[in-house]
Write an enzyme that holds these catalytic residues in place. Structure first.
Site, short mmCIF file in Angstrom:
data_model
loop_
_atom_site.label_atom_id
_atom_site.label_comp_id
_atom_site.label_asym_id
_atom_site.label_seq_id
_atom_site.Cartn_x
_atom_site.Cartn_y
_atom_site.Cartn_z
N GLU A 70 7.49 -20.21 -5.06
CA GLU A 70 8.13 -19.49 -3.94
C GLU A 70 7.47 -18.12 -3.78
O GLU A 70 6.78 -17.66 -4.69
CB GLU A 70 9.63 -19.35 -4.19
CG GLU A 70 9.94 -18.44 -5.35
CD GLU A 70 11.23 -18.77 -6.07
OE1 GLU A 70 11.65 -19.94 -6.08
OE2 GLU A 70 11.81 -17.84 -6.65
N LYS A 73 6.64 -14.20 -3.75
CA LYS A 73 7.06 -13.04 -4.54
C LYS A 73 7.31 -11.93 -3.52
O LYS A 73 6.38 -11.37 -2.95
CB LYS A 73 5.96 -12.65 -5.53
CG LYS A 73 6.37 -11.52 -6.45
CD LYS A 73 5.37 -11.38 -7.57
CE LYS A 73 5.78 -10.32 -8.58
NZ LYS A 73 6.17 -9.05 -8.04
N TYR A 107 16.82 -15.34 -5.34
CA TYR A 107 15.90 -16.34 -5.91
C TYR A 107 16.20 -16.74 -7.35
O TYR A 107 15.41 -17.42 -7.97
CB TYR A 107 14.46 -15.85 -5.82
CG TYR A 107 14.25 -14.40 -6.24
CD1 TYR A 107 14.48 -14.00 -7.53
CD2 TYR A 107 13.84 -13.46 -5.30
CE1 TYR A 107 14.31 -12.69 -7.90
CE2 TYR A 107 13.65 -12.14 -5.67
CZ TYR A 107 13.89 -11.76 -6.97
OH TYR A 107 13.72 -10.46 -7.34
N LYS A 164 -0.43 -13.06 -8.54
CA LYS A 164 -0.55 -11.89 -7.66
C LYS A 164 -1.73 -12.03 -6.70
O LYS A 164 -2.82 -12.41 -7.10
CB LYS A 164 -0.76 -10.62 -8.50
CG LYS A 164 0.38 -10.35 -9.48
CD LYS A 164 1.47 -9.55 -8.85
CE LYS A 164 1.05 -8.12 -8.72
NZ LYS A 164 2.14 -7.19 -8.64
N CYS A 200 -4.98 24.36 20.06
CA CYS A 200 -5.13 22.97 20.49
C CYS A 200 -6.61 22.60 20.57
O CYS A 200 -7.39 23.29 21.24
CB CYS A 200 -4.47 22.77 21.85
SG CYS A 200 -4.76 21.14 22.53
N CYS A 260 -2.39 20.48 29.54
CA CYS A 260 -3.43 20.16 28.54
C CYS A 260 -4.05 18.80 28.92
O CYS A 260 -3.33 17.80 29.05
CB CYS A 260 -2.79 20.10 27.16
SG CYS A 260 -3.88 19.43 25.90
S1 IVH Z 1 12.18 -14.29 -10.63
C1 IVH Z 1 14.11 -13.93 -14.70
N1 IVH Z 1 11.38 -14.71 -8.18
O1 IVH Z 1 9.19 -9.52 -8.93
C2 IVH Z 1 13.73 -14.03 -13.27
N2 IVH Z 1 11.22 -12.49 -9.03
O2 IVH Z 1 7.28 -8.37 -10.82
C3 IVH Z 1 12.78 -12.98 -12.87
N3 IVH Z 1 10.39 -10.87 -7.41
O3 IVH Z 1 11.54 -8.17 -11.16
C4 IVH Z 1 12.59 -12.81 -11.43
N4 IVH Z 1 10.11 -12.27 -5.75
O4 IVH Z 1 12.07 -8.14 -8.62
C5 IVH Z 1 11.54 -13.80 -9.16
N5 IVH Z 1 10.75 -15.24 -6.02
C6 IVH Z 1 10.91 -14.35 -6.97
C7 IVH Z 1 10.58 -12.98 -6.80
C8 IVH Z 1 10.75 -12.08 -7.86
C9 IVH Z 1 10.01 -11.01 -6.13
C10 IVH Z 1 10.34 -9.59 -8.13
C11 IVH Z 1 11.50 -9.34 -9.06
C12 IVH Z 1 10.88 -9.13 -10.41
C13 IVH Z 1 9.50 -8.71 -10.04
C14 IVH Z 1 8.51 -8.91 -11.17
#
Ligand code: IVH
Length: 698
Positions: free
Chosen positions: A133, A135, A246, A342, A436, A459
């Site tokens: 999913e 991030k 999530y 990432k 200006c 102007c």
């Molecule tokens: S799971 C134990 N799912 O990314 C579960 N985190 O860099 C941990 N984040 O602290 C989180 N999208 O704030 C999870 N689909 C996603 C996410 C997600 C963004 C953030 C979250 C976490 C950070 C880590």
């Protein structure tokens, strides 16, 4: 906490440790811990990251490896043994039911393949399903629901304790205030998620801030986390935050009840939450049976990054089966059953060579940094707005500095900060001009404003910009009357001010190079057509300060003729919806000025429409009046009820089935018979969610 000298040393030490050791394992471990703690402090406490995620992760991994090889050197206070500290004190602190861990990062296919190998070892099976999913790049939150009610919303804080921001969380419409959980056997549940701001909401918000002379917020992530910490929940409400949940981190069952079906897998649990009305990545989750498929998906998804309405900085891959997750467990830093993939960084460094100053339509002077061209996220960046003098001073950027540049999604690039540790002493402080750059008049600055302004209404740059704005797409929409033509006509004396647009000497135009029969006739026609534009477009086009499209509509709908506004005082304007003191004063001032009344008279003489035939009908209510909509399939960008309310708010109505009465069918994923029927009918406009969003925006 640290001296400047120490800070500089840490930065250099961090860079060195990326490649080298410090001698003995003990020394290297000691140094790694120190730079990681320093970096954590900068990140969490000072909100001023010094290391990129990649560099930080490299150092963190190096420390972990060294500690694994030398277990006798592991100490309680090593950063590998806990999550970073640092919470602000404005909100009460609360303990999370379960510590909010972070995620381990991967950057390429090899990293993912390694991670998969470890997963299979830990799980003791080769058959692992992975759920992937987005991030989300926002601010993480924890929500606790008790007895069917939203009980508490908290920020991540240091992972163990967070800030109680319930009052603000309650303003986020995506987050249900209650849910039928007890019926399903759940007494208490803790859900994790991310607060995000959609890119278009963020852009509009920043535009507004800049037009009010305030500094823009850096990116949607900062805007989301900053907004969560605003002390006035009413202000939070206005910001249009969104949320995506999530992860279920904890739950307690009602006595005698067993765990609801669906809570056996991650995918199932998010579907289950979605069915109860929670915003989850429901449409953006995919399950795969093999890591190669995951890798391909990650790769393909990166290309779609910019098409999403919100910012994502990667994908998260999670072991789908909860029983396997439990078996694999977690470290003190991250779960072993999940990993982040990432995307490529959207940051780069470059040299700031000089600053140029642009004059805007309202006379505001904007400093623009000229940097050595750099590629970020597929585009070359060489000019970056520094917005105003306050931003220049706050960031303390200097000519000759190496600067860190970020481009978040399709959001305009910005300078994060200068890398002061790289200064040589040759850098020059930026001196703001006193006059200006276009007309040399003395610049002025109002007390409550960040912008220096040229107040000379003649102007030349402002005159041209005002005409360009008047002719622009969202105002009078005079096609082919873009920047270049306006500029050229102005220089040739064919245009002098807004009314002169309706009094062009066409003979002269025809004698110009590049203006054939056809282009002249097109331009003439576009100008002629603009005379019939509705009043709200004219009001917006006049370029009154703080009057955007929405206020243009509000003002237009309040009068039968624009000239009625000559008699409106600030009090009367304030009674209009969404008109605050700043706007009211600007509007009253504008219509009180004889030169503006004269301009309006000239427009009237030229035959431009000054009348509103729909007086009293708010523009918003009328836009979709008489139009019928139906939604089908699973929507991913909004909740169906929200989408329906949007239509109704604009005067449209919702039908229950496809018939010849239906104007628009909005289709989500897996649309079935309704879509087929609409296609057969042929008279129905079929829209994707994106197209619907565009329509609503327009
Ligand atoms: S799971 C134990 N799912 O990314 C579960 N985190 O860099 C941990 N984040 O602290 C989180 N999208 O704030 C999870 N689909 C996603 C996410 C997600 C963004 C953030 C979250 C976490 C950070 C880590």
């Amino acid at each position: 906490m640290y001296t400047q000298e120490e800070e500089k040393n840490f930065f250099e030490q961090a860079k060195h440790l990326m490649q080298h050791d410090a001698g003995s394992a003990e020394d290297t471990i000691g140094q790694l811990r120190a730079v990681i703690l320093y970096s954590d402090w900068k990140y969490y406490v000072k909100s001023d990251p010094v290391l990129s995620d990649f560099d930080y992760d490299t150092l963190f991994k190096k420390l972990k490896h060294l500690e694994a090889a030398n277990p006798e050197l592991v100490t309680e206070d090593s950063p590998t043994q806990r999550v970073a500290k640092g919470i602000s004190e404005r909100f009460p602190t609360v303990s999370h039911l379960v510590p909010m861990l972070s995620l381990d990062n991967t950057y390429n296919a090899d990293d993912l393949a390694d991670w998969d190998r470890k997963c299979r070892e830990l799980a003791g099976t080769d058959k692992i399903e992975y759920c992937v999913e987005p991030k989300y790049d926002g601010a993480s939150i924890s929500l606790v629901y008790e007895n069917d009610q939203l009980h508490r919303g908290a920020t991540r804080g240091d992972g163990v304790m967070g800030e109680d921001v319930t009052a603000n969380i309650r303003q986020i419409r995506a987050i249900p205030l209650s849910a039928t959980l007890r019926e399903k056997g759940i007494r208490q549940i803790e859900i994790r998620g991310e607060i995000v701001i959609h890119k278009n909401v963020f852009e509009a918000f920043n535009k507004q801030r800049v037009s009010e002379g305030l500094s823009p917020l850096a990116n949607p992530r900062n805007a989301a986390s900053g907004t969560l910490r605003i002390l006035d929940p009413n202000e939070v409400k206005k910001r249009g935050l969104n949320a995506i949940l999530y992860h279920i981190s904890d739950y307690t069952l009602e006595e005698g009840r067993s765990r609801p079906e669906g809570l056996n897998t991650h995918y199932g649990s998010l579907k289950w939450l979605y069915s109860l009305g929670f915003p989850t990545p429901a449409m953006e989750m995919k399950v795969f049976g093999h890591i190669d498929e995951v890798i391909k998906y990650c790769h393909d998804f990166e290309a779609l990054r910019d098409t999403l309405p919100f910012e994502v900085d990667g994908l998260v891959v999670k072991v789908n089966d909860f029983a396997l997750q439990d078996k694999m467990g977690m470290t003190s830093h991250h779960p072993r059953w999940a990993v982040a993939y990432k995307f490529k960084a959207r940051q780069a460094t470059s040299k700031l060579r000089k600053v140029e100053y642009q004059v805007g339509r309202t006379g505001a002077i904007t400093p623009v940094a000229k940097i050595d061209p750099v590629h970020i996220g597929g585009v070359t960046v060489s000019s970056i707005s520094l917005f105003n003098e306050d931003v220049v001073r706050e960031k303390d950027v200097r000519i000759g500095d190496t600067v860190l540049v970020e481009r978040a999604g399709d959001v305009i690039p910005y300078i994060v900060k200068p890398l002061t540790e790289l200064r040589t002493g040759e850098e020059e402080v930026i001196e703001f001009p006193k006059h200006c750059p276009a007309c040399n008049s003395q610049l002025e600055k109002q007390q409550d404003e960040a912008a220096w302004r040229c107040v000379n209404i003649s102007c030349p740059v402002q005159v041209v910009e005002r005409m360009i704005h008047f002719a622009s797409k969202d105002a009078m929409d005079i096609r082919s009357m873009g920047n270049a033509n306006v500029q050229k006509f102005y220089e040739l004396g064919l245009l002098t001010d807004i009314p002169s647009i309706y009094n062009i000497d066409w003979k002269k135009v025809k004698s110009l190079e590049g203006f054939g029969e056809k282009s002249v006739s097109n331009l003439k026609q576009a100008i002629e057509a603009s005379k019939k534009q509705p009043l709200n477009r004219l009001i917006f086009g006049l370029g009154i300060r703080y009057v955007g499209e929405t206020t243009g509509k509000t003002l237009a709908s309040a009068v039968g003729d624009i000239r009625e506004l000559y008699d409106w005082n600030v009090e009367r304007l304030l009674a209009l919806e969404d008109v605050g003191p700043k706007v009211a004063t600007a509007v009253a001032d504008f219509f009180a000025k004889p030169e503006n009344r004269e301009m309006i008279q000239k427009l009237a003489d030229a035959g431009v429409n000054l009348i509103n035939v729909h007086k009293g009908q708010t523009a918003a209510a009328g836009e979709l009046a008489g139009k019928t909509f139906l939604f089908t399939g699973t929507l991913s960008q909004f909740k169906r009820s929200d989408a329906e309310s949007m239509v109704e708010a604009k005067g449209g109505s919702i039908l229950g089935s496809v018939s010849s009465k239906l104007n628009y069918l909005v289709v989500g994923a897996d649309a079935g018979s309704k879509l087929e029927k609409a296609k057969k009918l042929g008279s129905v406009n079929i829209l994707t969610e994106q197209e619907f969003q565009e329509l609503i925006k327009d």
